[in-house]
Enzyme design. Structure first.
Site, PDB file in Angstrom:
ATOM      1  CB  SER A   1      -0.888   0.008   1.250  1.00 50.82           C
ATOM      2  OG  SER A   1      -1.527   1.260   1.348  1.00 50.82           O
TER       3      SER A   1
ATOM      4  CE  LYS B   1     -11.846   0.297  -1.365  1.00 48.93           C
ATOM      5  NZ  LYS B   1     -11.643   0.916  -2.659  1.00 48.93           N
TER       6      LYS B   1
ATOM      7  CG  ASN C   1     -12.762   5.194   0.516  1.00 47.82           C
ATOM      8  OD1 ASN C   1     -13.654   5.886   1.009  1.00 47.82           O
ATOM      9  ND2 ASN C   1     -11.795   5.707  -0.200  1.00 47.82           N
TER      10      ASN C   1
ATOM     11  N   GLY D   1     -16.407  -2.753 -16.140  1.00 46.44           N
ATOM     12  CA  GLY D   1     -16.269  -3.514 -14.894  1.00 46.44           C
ATOM     13  C   GLY D   1     -17.549  -3.428 -14.084  1.00 46.44           C
TER      14      GLY D   1
ATOM     15  N   GLY E   1     -17.263  -4.435 -10.470  1.00 41.39           N
ATOM     16  CA  GLY E   1     -16.855  -4.679  -9.075  1.00 41.39           C
ATOM     17  C   GLY E   1     -17.140  -3.464  -8.202  1.00 41.39           C
ATOM     18  N   GLY E   2     -16.497  -3.432  -7.038  1.00 42.30           N
ATOM     19  CA  GLY E   2     -16.746  -2.363  -6.065  1.00 42.30           C
ATOM     20  C   GLY E   2     -16.446  -0.981  -6.614  1.00 42.30           C
ATOM     21  CB  ALA E   3     -13.480   0.448  -8.304  1.00 39.16           C
TER      22      ALA E   3
ATOM     23  CE1 TYR F   1      -4.396   2.812  -6.725  1.00 38.07           C
ATOM     24  CE2 TYR F   1      -2.032   2.905  -6.351  1.00 38.07           C
ATOM     25  CZ  TYR F   1      -3.305   2.565  -5.926  1.00 38.07           C
ATOM     26  OH  TYR F   1      -3.470   1.966  -4.700  1.00 38.07           O
TER      27      TYR F   1
ATOM     28  N   GLY G   1      -5.105   6.826 -12.996  1.00 36.01           N
ATOM     29  CA  GLY G   1      -5.652   6.335 -11.723  1.00 36.01           C
ATOM     30  C   GLY G   1      -5.062   7.033 -10.504  1.00 36.01           C
TER      31      GLY G   1
HETATM   32  P1  NAP Z   1     -13.183  -5.833  -7.685  1.00 34.49           P
HETATM   33  O1  NAP Z   1     -14.334  -5.497  -6.812  1.00 34.49           O
HETATM   34  O2  NAP Z   1     -12.421  -7.074  -7.466  1.00 34.49           O
HETATM   35  O3  NAP Z   1     -13.763  -5.851  -9.192  1.00 34.49           O
HETATM   36  C1  NAP Z   1     -12.959  -6.159 -10.283  1.00 34.49           C
HETATM   37  C2  NAP Z   1     -13.749  -6.024 -11.570  1.00 34.49           C
HETATM   38  O4  NAP Z   1     -12.862  -6.271 -12.640  1.00 34.49           O
HETATM   39  C3  NAP Z   1     -14.892  -7.016 -11.732  1.00 34.49           C
HETATM   40  O5  NAP Z   1     -15.910  -6.400 -12.456  1.00 34.49           O
HETATM   41  C4  NAP Z   1     -14.250  -8.122 -12.555  1.00 34.49           C
HETATM   42  O6  NAP Z   1     -15.167  -8.836 -13.345  1.00 34.49           O
HETATM   43  C5  NAP Z   1     -13.371  -7.316 -13.456  1.00 34.49           C
HETATM   44  N1  NAP Z   1     -12.259  -8.087 -13.980  1.00 34.49           N
HETATM   45  C6  NAP Z   1     -11.296  -8.703 -13.264  1.00 34.49           C
HETATM   46  N2  NAP Z   1     -10.416  -9.293 -14.099  1.00 34.49           N
HETATM   47  C7  NAP Z   1     -10.863  -9.040 -15.361  1.00 34.49           C
HETATM   48  C8  NAP Z   1     -10.399  -9.396 -16.663  1.00 34.49           C
HETATM   49  N3  NAP Z   1      -9.306 -10.124 -16.806  1.00 34.49           N
HETATM   50  N4  NAP Z   1     -11.103  -8.967 -17.723  1.00 34.49           N
HETATM   51  C9  NAP Z   1     -12.224  -8.218 -17.578  1.00 34.49           C
HETATM   52  N5  NAP Z   1     -12.715  -7.845 -16.381  1.00 34.49           N
HETATM   53  C10 NAP Z   1     -12.032  -8.262 -15.288  1.00 34.49           C
HETATM   54  O7  NAP Z   1     -12.112  -4.670  -7.714  1.00 34.49           O
HETATM   55  P2  NAP Z   1     -12.377  -3.104  -7.526  1.00 34.49           P
HETATM   56  O8  NAP Z   1     -12.247  -2.738  -6.097  1.00 34.49           O
HETATM   57  O9  NAP Z   1     -13.643  -2.781  -8.239  1.00 34.49           O
HETATM   58  O10 NAP Z   1     -11.123  -2.471  -8.267  1.00 34.49           O
HETATM   59  C11 NAP Z   1     -11.005  -2.488  -9.687  1.00 34.49           C
HETATM   60  C12 NAP Z   1      -9.727  -1.762 -10.091  1.00 34.49           C
HETATM   61  O11 NAP Z   1      -9.809  -0.389  -9.736  1.00 34.49           O
HETATM   62  C13 NAP Z   1      -8.477  -2.294  -9.410  1.00 34.49           C
HETATM   63  O12 NAP Z   1      -7.409  -2.295 -10.322  1.00 34.49           O
HETATM   64  C14 NAP Z   1      -8.187  -1.282  -8.328  1.00 34.49           C
HETATM   65  O13 NAP Z   1      -6.806  -1.205  -8.005  1.00 34.49           O
HETATM   66  C15 NAP Z   1      -8.656  -0.006  -9.003  1.00 34.49           C
HETATM   67  N6  NAP Z   1      -9.027   1.009  -8.010  1.00 34.49           N
HETATM   68  C16 NAP Z   1      -8.330   2.188  -8.048  1.00 34.49           C
HETATM   69  C17 NAP Z   1      -8.638   3.193  -7.167  1.00 34.49           C
HETATM   70  C18 NAP Z   1      -7.870   4.470  -7.227  1.00 34.49           C
HETATM   71  O14 NAP Z   1      -7.860   5.228  -6.238  1.00 34.49           O
HETATM   72  N7  NAP Z   1      -7.254   4.801  -8.352  1.00 34.49           N
HETATM   73  C19 NAP Z   1      -9.641   3.014  -6.193  1.00 34.49           C
HETATM   74  C20 NAP Z   1     -10.370   1.804  -6.198  1.00 34.49           C
HETATM   75  C21 NAP Z   1     -10.029   0.818  -7.118  1.00 34.49           C
HETATM   76  P3  NAP Z   1     -15.966 -10.146 -12.818  1.00 34.49           P
HETATM   77  O15 NAP Z   1     -17.084  -9.629 -11.924  1.00 34.49           O
HETATM   78  O16 NAP Z   1     -16.447 -10.747 -14.060  1.00 34.49           O
HETATM   79  O17 NAP Z   1     -14.979 -10.975 -12.059  1.00 34.49           O
END
Ligand code: NAP
Length: 502
Positions: free
Chosen positions: A249, A300, A321, A359, A361-363, A444, A465
């Site tokens: 982190s 989260k 968060n 996507g 997921g959570g973000a 990022y 990012g």
């Molecule tokens: P998460 O809840 O695990 O969700 C991941 C998402 O990505 C899901 O929709 C997943 O699809 C999809 N995915 C994973 N592998 C994939 C692939 N190979 N091809 C296509 N889709 C794929 O994660 P999250 O918390 O949402 O975070 C997502 C990204 O955002 C991460 O890289 C994280 O580091 C980044 N993020 C950045 C910030 C920032 O401050 N810049 C803040 C939060 C998050 P499925 O549902 O089909 O598995």
């Protein structure tokens, strides 16, 4: 006189296989300004030669304080000799100028009379080690205090977050500056920073260029300049991030630099917390007490059930968060959402803008809810149409299949999957033309992702990012401190931390 000298706050533990290497590393540390070095004589093939070398070292660095240790194998050291031989090595170390010796409680109990020979010549540190767990501290301390010594060192192993508070509470039970307490392992890291702040005699740091002698040790540079163990006051406000894994982190680098720049008596620590330990983490958070913390993967969503109140946006997103304590109650919000809307809002008029979110997921969910609230028209795409549709219902979004997106055009694309994240840096969701004029990649690490590179080549406006990361961190800082955040300091700290991870 050595016995009247108080210990410096940071001790560099050197465990090396031969005398020239030990002296070389000690020299580097001393030249870098370290004044307190532990010579682990039991690591040497010839401990007596190491004990004699102390004189040679002190001739060059007379201001250094040397703590000599020759721990027996039976007590988790590497020395194969008897108690008599162990004490003879330590005696030789003292005759050569070591100002302090570390003797494990097992030896001290069997040879208490013999310790008298050291009194007045060197400070005696009696030590206890437990590589399995953190037993009740009272029992350990009452055993140790039976042996007269200048300081007592209790090193346990943290198995859960609340072990940290049990270890730290012990500092108050023994006279100031006479107790060294640490919990080993990544789980116990907070004790390495907080024990000297709470009144412990000193803490241990890993050497600059050699392996550490215990799990969880970090460099003196980090302890001194990032965590500021020598400057924090006992009442310093404690913040942190909970995650698993937490090691990489960059938040500690960013928030500690921000506290430092605003001259706040506050520290931000990495807390390794597994999902099974979330409840136990709150025992620690209540008792330390923590003033606030960041929450990241995988907590989260689950954190919500432990909070006293959560603001409506975070509740709708279903993710928190940022947590802080107000009037003894834990409150939660979601600053990731503003991390998306603020940078995009600087480039677009969000109401009625069209945004494609990649996507589900959570973000992605956070971005979708926040952008929906801001009046944007949202379209979602992902690899699993059922999951994408489920999210679409929450934020009134349209759903497209991956193969359909090239025939559409959006004001902005927000990429919210881990594609392109280190170490898979060549991955990218889009193969050809990116169907938007603004491209926002949440990833990022690296700062310049494959998507950002392609967007730049295609003449798009980009939002990396890191901008989102800084935006959410800035808001956390402001919620916690009530002061404006030093954004440029935080950006610089984030870039440096990412650079160091390369
Ligand atoms: P998460 O809840 O695990 O969700 C991941 C998402 O990505 C899901 O929709 C997943 O699809 C999809 N995915 C994973 N592998 C994939 C692939 N190979 N091809 C296509 N889709 C794929 O994660 P999250 O918390 O949402 O975070 C997502 C990204 O955002 C991460 O890289 C994280 O580091 C980044 N993020 C950045 C910030 C920032 O401050 N810049 C803040 C939060 C998050 P499925 O549902 O089909 O598995």
């Amino acid at each position: 006189m050595p016995q009247t000298r108080t210990f410096p706050r940071i001790c560099i533990a050197l465990g090396l296989p031969d005398v020239p290497t030990l002296l070389e590393h000690a020299r580097r540390e001393a030249e870098a300004g370290e004044g307190f070095i532990e010579f682990r004589l039991d690591y040497l093939e010839a401990p007596c030669n190491g004990a004699e070398a102390i004189a040679e070292f002190l001739e060059r660095f007379p201001d250094c304080l040397i703590l000599a240790t020759c721990r027996r194998r039976q007590n988790h050291g590497k020395f194969n000799g008897s108690v008599e031989e162990q004490l003879a090595v330590l005696d030789l170390a003292v005759r050569n100028g070591a100002q302090a010796i570390d003797i494990e409680i097992e030896t001290a109990e069997t040879a208490e009379e013999r310790l008298n020979a050291f009194r007045g010549r060197a400070q005696i540190v009696i030590s206890y080690h437990n590589y399995e767990a953190t037993p009740p501290m009272d029992t350990i301390l009452s055993r140790m205090l039976r042996v007269q010594a200048d300081a007592y060192k209790v090193v346990t192993t943290a198995r859960k977050p609340s072990d940290n508070v049990r270890v730290l509470a012990a500092v108050k039970s023994v006279a100031k500056d006479r107790l060294v307490v640490l919990a080993m392992g990544e789980l116990g890291f907070p004790t390495r920073v907080l024990s000297p702040v709470f009144g412990g005699a000193f803490t241990y740091a890993a050497p600059m260029l050699a392996e550490s002698t215990a799990a969880g040790q970090v460099s003196a540079r980090s302890l001194r300049h990032l965590y500021r163990v020598e400057r924090l006051k006992k009442a310093a406000r404690i913040y942190g991030v909970i995650a698993e894994p937490v090691r990489h982190s960059i938040s500690p680098a960013v928030h500690n630099r921000a506290f430092q720049s605003r001259r706040l008596d506050a520290v931000y620590l990495p807390f390794l917390v597994s999902p099974a330990h979330l409840r136990d983490f709150f025992l620690m958070a209540d008792k330390l007490p923590l003033a606030g913390f960041s929450v990241t993967i995988p907590h989260k969503q689950k954190i919500i059930r432990y909070l006293d109140s959560v603001d409506p946006l975070a509740r709708r997103i279903g993710a928190v968060n940022t947590v802080w304590r107000k009037a003894g109650k834990w409150r939660g919000t979601n600053t990731d959402a503003a991390g998306v809307t603020a940078p995009l809002g600087r480039l677009l008029r969000l109401p009625k803008s069209s945004v494609l979110i990649v996507g589900n997921g959570g973000a992605a969910r956070g971005a979708a809810c926040a952008l929906y609230d801001a009046g944007a028209k949202i379209t979602l795409v992902g690899r699993n149409p059922d999951r994408v549709r489920a999210l679409a219902k929450v934020c009134g979004a349209e759903v497209l299949l991956r193969e359909q997106i090239s025939s559409h055009k959006f004001d902005a694309v927000v990429h919210a999957t881990p594609l392109g994240m280190f170490p898979h840096v060549n991955e990218c969701f889009f193969n050809g033309s990116i169907p938007a004029s603004v491209v926002f990649d949440m990833v990022y690490n690296p700062v310049e992702t494959e998507l950002i590179k392609r967007a730049r080549e295609q003449g798009r406006t980009i939002v990396p990012g890191l901008e989102m990361f800084i935006e959410q961190a800035v808001r956390q800082f402001e919620i916690w401190t009530g002061e404006s955040a030093p954004r440029s300091v935080m950006e610089k700290a984030a870039m440096e931390a990412l650079e160091q991870q390369k």
